[in-house]
Design an enzyme around this catalytic site. Structure first.
Site, PDB file in Angstrom:
ATOM      1  CB  CYS A  43      -0.922   0.007   1.215  1.00 22.49           C
ATOM      2  SG  CYS A  43      -2.097  -1.367   1.260  1.00 22.49           S
ATOM      3  CG  ASP A 135     -22.291  11.073 -15.592  1.00 22.03           C
ATOM      4  OD1 ASP A 135     -21.269  10.521 -15.126  1.00 22.03           O
ATOM      5  OD2 ASP A 135     -22.887  10.640 -16.603  1.00 22.03           O
TER       6      ASP A 135
END
Length: 220
Positions: A43, A135
């Site tokens: 990570c 959107d």
């Protein structure tokens, strides 16, 4: 999360302060990605390399937002480690990391694996990555296991493809495509419409089947 689904509006605490997702997104694209845990090796490389590439996302009108089930203070402390490990991160750490201690967002956004999804004590977010258009629609999803780090170049490549195909409407990008290479004309585009759409012409491939469905162009 299925492609075309609307990402729900949500509020969350982050390393950059409170976030109301829709307001924060504005008219930008978003890469929303989860990681299993703070202070872990893979990570650290992922968030570091994405931070290094931050200017490339900015050029594509794309915001970055990371998420895991760690505490907010852990995120803040871990950022110092990431910057120490990835020395080529310019300036301040460039994007926010959301704290999802109660795993509410992880469940809502389907970022948990099958084995642990119902166990709040052991469930960690997997390496889920969502590309979200302005959107609020989910346009691309990648899900990697905890053992495999993601490829930042691929994330940028698919953003380029999505934005180009949205702009031109009548094309798709082939396997291994990168910007500047040939694109494919969609099968439902009629031959008689091609001169108007692509006045510099397209290339057609004759297949053994006799069907001419591979039409390409670099004039876009």
């Amino acid at each position: 999360m299925r492609l075309g689904a609307t990402i729900p509006d949500f509020s969350a605490d982050s390393t950059h302060g409170p976030i109301q997702f829709y307001d924060w997104q504005g008219d930008s694209w978003v890469v929303l990605f989860s990681h299993p845990a703070d202070f872990t090796p893979v990570c650290t490389t992922e968030l570091g390399r994405i931070a290094v590439h931050h200017p490339h996302f900015v050029k594509r009108n794309t915001k970055l937002l990371a998420l895991s089930c760690d505490k907010l203070q852990d995120h803040k402390d871990w950022v110092n480690d990431i910057k120490s490990y990835c020395l080529d991160i310019p300036g301040e750490f460039p994007y926010a990391i959301v704290s999802d201690e109660k795993r509410e967002l992880a469940v809502q956004l389907d970022m948990l694996d099958e084995e642990d999804k119902d166990n709040p004590d052991t469930a960690m977010t997997v390496r889920a990555l969502y590309i979200i258009s302005p959107d609020h629609k989910l346009r691309l999803a990648m899900t990697y296991p905890t053992s495999t780090g993601r490829n930042v170049d691929e994330i940028l490549r698919v953003i380029d493809s999505l934005q180009l195909c949205d702009k031109l409407k009548v094309i798709a990008t082939p396997a291994n495509w990168t910007p500047g290479e040939k694109v494919m004309i969609l099968p439902d585009v009629k031959d008689e419409d091609i001169p108007k759409l692509f006045p510099k012409g397209v290339d057609r491939v004759n297949m053994p089947s006799g069907k001419v469905y591979v039409r390409t162009t670099t004039n876009y």
